[in-house]
Design a protein around this motif. Structure first.
Motif, short mmCIF file in Angstrom:
data_model
loop_
_atom_site.label_atom_id
_atom_site.label_comp_id
_atom_site.label_asym_id
_atom_site.label_seq_id
_atom_site.Cartn_x
_atom_site.Cartn_y
_atom_site.Cartn_z
N PHE A 32 0.84 -1.20 0.00
CA PHE A 32 0.00 0.00 0.00
C PHE A 32 0.87 1.25 0.00
O PHE A 32 2.05 1.20 0.29
CB PHE A 32 -0.95 0.01 1.21
CG PHE A 32 -0.26 0.17 2.54
CD1 PHE A 32 -0.15 1.42 3.13
CD2 PHE A 32 0.27 -0.93 3.20
CE1 PHE A 32 0.48 1.57 4.36
CE2 PHE A 32 0.90 -0.79 4.43
CZ PHE A 32 1.01 0.47 5.01
N ALA A 33 0.22 2.35 -0.32
CA ALA A 33 0.85 3.66 -0.20
C ALA A 33 0.33 4.28 1.09
O ALA A 33 -0.87 4.25 1.35
CB ALA A 33 0.48 4.54 -1.39
N SER A 34 1.23 4.82 1.89
CA SER A 34 0.81 5.43 3.16
C SER A 34 -0.14 6.59 2.90
O SER A 34 -0.22 7.11 1.78
CB SER A 34 2.03 5.90 3.96
OG SER A 34 2.71 6.91 3.27
N GLY A 35 -0.86 6.99 3.92
CA GLY A 35 -1.89 8.02 3.79
C GLY A 35 -1.47 9.28 3.09
O GLY A 35 -2.22 9.84 2.28
N ASP A 36 -0.25 9.77 3.34
CA ASP A 36 0.18 11.01 2.69
C ASP A 36 0.34 10.82 1.19
O ASP A 36 0.04 11.71 0.41
CB ASP A 36 1.45 11.58 3.33
CG ASP A 36 2.58 10.58 3.50
OD1 ASP A 36 2.36 9.38 3.26
OD2 ASP A 36 3.68 11.00 3.89
N TYR A 37 0.76 9.63 0.75
CA TYR A 37 0.91 9.37 -0.68
C TYR A 37 -0.44 9.13 -1.33
O TYR A 37 -0.63 9.41 -2.50
CB TYR A 37 1.87 8.21 -0.92
CG TYR A 37 3.29 8.58 -0.60
CD1 TYR A 37 4.02 9.39 -1.45
CD2 TYR A 37 3.88 8.16 0.58
CE1 TYR A 37 5.31 9.78 -1.14
CE2 TYR A 37 5.17 8.54 0.90
CZ TYR A 37 5.89 9.34 0.04
OH TYR A 37 7.15 9.72 0.34
N GLN A 38 -1.40 8.61 -0.58
CA GLN A 38 -2.74 8.40 -1.13
C GLN A 38 -3.47 9.73 -1.33
O GLN A 38 -4.19 9.92 -2.29
CB GLN A 38 -3.57 7.51 -0.21
CG GLN A 38 -3.09 6.07 -0.20
CD GLN A 38 -3.84 5.23 0.81
OE1 GLN A 38 -4.64 5.71 1.59
NE2 GLN A 38 -3.56 3.94 0.79
N THR A 62 6.11 14.12 -1.61
CA THR A 62 7.55 13.88 -1.62
C THR A 62 8.04 13.69 -0.19
O THR A 62 7.29 13.91 0.77
CB THR A 62 8.30 15.06 -2.25
OG1 THR A 62 8.14 16.20 -1.41
CG2 THR A 62 7.80 15.37 -3.65
N LEU A 63 9.29 13.33 -0.07
CA LEU A 63 9.88 13.17 1.26
C LEU A 63 9.81 14.47 2.04
O LEU A 63 9.64 14.46 3.25
CB LEU A 63 11.33 12.71 1.14
CG LEU A 63 11.53 11.28 0.66
CD1 LEU A 63 13.01 11.01 0.43
CD2 LEU A 63 10.97 10.29 1.65
N THR A 105 5.87 9.62 10.11
CA THR A 105 5.28 8.66 11.06
C THR A 105 4.39 7.64 10.33
O THR A 105 4.08 6.59 10.89
CB THR A 105 4.44 9.38 12.14
OG1 THR A 105 3.33 10.05 11.52
CG2 THR A 105 5.29 10.38 12.91
N LEU A 106 4.01 7.95 9.09
CA LEU A 106 3.18 7.02 8.32
C LEU A 106 4.00 6.07 7.44
O LEU A 106 3.46 5.12 6.88
CB LEU A 106 2.23 7.82 7.40
CG LEU A 106 1.25 8.77 8.08
CD1 LEU A 106 0.47 9.55 7.03
CD2 LEU A 106 0.31 7.99 8.99
N TRP A 107 5.29 6.28 7.34
CA TRP A 107 6.10 5.51 6.39
C TRP A 107 6.49 4.10 6.83
O TRP A 107 6.53 3.20 5.98
CB TRP A 107 7.37 6.29 6.04
CG TRP A 107 7.11 7.60 5.37
CD1 TRP A 107 5.96 8.03 4.75
CD2 TRP A 107 8.03 8.67 5.26
NE1 TRP A 107 6.11 9.30 4.27
CE2 TRP A 107 7.38 9.72 4.56
CE3 TRP A 107 9.34 8.86 5.67
CZ2 TRP A 107 8.00 10.93 4.26
CZ3 TRP A 107 9.96 10.07 5.38
CH2 TRP A 107 9.30 11.07 4.68
N PRO A 108 6.82 3.84 8.10
CA PRO A 108 7.32 2.50 8.44
C PRO A 108 6.41 1.34 8.02
O PRO A 108 6.91 0.38 7.42
CB PRO A 108 7.53 2.56 9.95
CG PRO A 108 7.84 4.01 10.21
CD PRO A 108 6.95 4.76 9.25
N PRO A 109 5.10 1.39 8.28
CA PRO A 109 4.28 0.24 7.85
C PRO A 109 4.30 0.02 6.34
O PRO A 109 4.29 -1.11 5.87
CB PRO A 109 2.87 0.58 8.34
CG PRO A 109 3.05 1.62 9.40
CD PRO A 109 4.30 2.37 9.03
N MET A 110 4.33 1.12 5.57
CA MET A 110 4.38 1.01 4.11
C MET A 110 5.68 0.35 3.67
O MET A 110 5.67 -0.58 2.85
CB MET A 110 4.25 2.40 3.47
CG MET A 110 4.39 2.38 1.95
SD MET A 110 4.27 4.00 1.17
CE MET A 110 5.76 4.83 1.75
#
Length: 195
Positions: free
Chosen positions: A89-95, A101-102, A108-113
């Protein structure tokens, strides 16, 4: 056609669920995993052929859960002929923002992705390859156009590049053992499904 046993991770919706239904309709035995018990139950209730379908709660980024799922599948169906690393999946900010961008994303949303998209396929390969070698099976890692066409400072894209690289080095390893590997690049499929 000889019936095969196929595991699809992250198969409670989208591409994974659609693929599972197609395989069931073609006479195969299918095991699906997902993290969300409610979504898994809904998928299992809606799917036909319950005698050839096994659903398991498992987080693709968790080694013990992945190991347990594959063990249970082999015990239940007797073999594993194909494993599809679909969970991702794409984390919430990418969705929310296609051009995230970085610099403007939420770390805080990146590790699970990152764990699901990169570690998940590696864990599945680790546990599934011995079973696939025994059956002359196939390992499929679901990629993305984002894994071929880079986006500026986009971490989701970087995770899909990692999947492409993992598939290539797994191909070099697995084909010498009679296992096929593949990374289908699903260009436009997700965008089409959301429309």
């Amino acid at each position: 056609m000889t019936s095969k046993t196929v595991l699809i991770t992250g198969a409670t919706s989208g591409i994974g669920a659609h693929t599972a239904r197609l395989l069931l309709d073609r006479g195969h035995r299918v095991a699906v995993t997902g993290r969300n018990e409610t979504k898994l139950k809904a998928f299992l209730d809606a799917a036909r052929h319950p005698d050839r379908l096994l659903g398991l709660i498992a987080d693709a980024a968790d080694w013990q859960a992945t190991q347990s799922a594959v063990t249970r599948i082999v015990e239940h169906f007797g073999a594993l002929h194909a494993a599809v690393a679909n969970a991702g999946f794409a984390s919430g900010d990418y969705q929310r923002t296609a051009g995230a961008t970085l610099s403007d994303g939420d770390p805080t949303l990146w590790p699970p992705m990152v764990l699901t998209n990169v570690l998940g396929p590696a864990l599945l390969a680790k546990v599934a390859l011995p079973h696939l070698e025994a059956t002359g099976g196939r390992l499929v890692l679901i990629g993305s156009v984002a894994g071929l066409k880079n986006s500026p400072a986009n971490l989701y894209s970087a995770t899909k590049w990692a999947v492409t690289g993992l598939a290539e080095n797994l191909r070099m390893h697995a084909t010498t053992r009679g296992i096929g590997t593949r990374v289908p690049q699903l260009i436009g499929v997700l965008r089409h499904d959301r429309a």
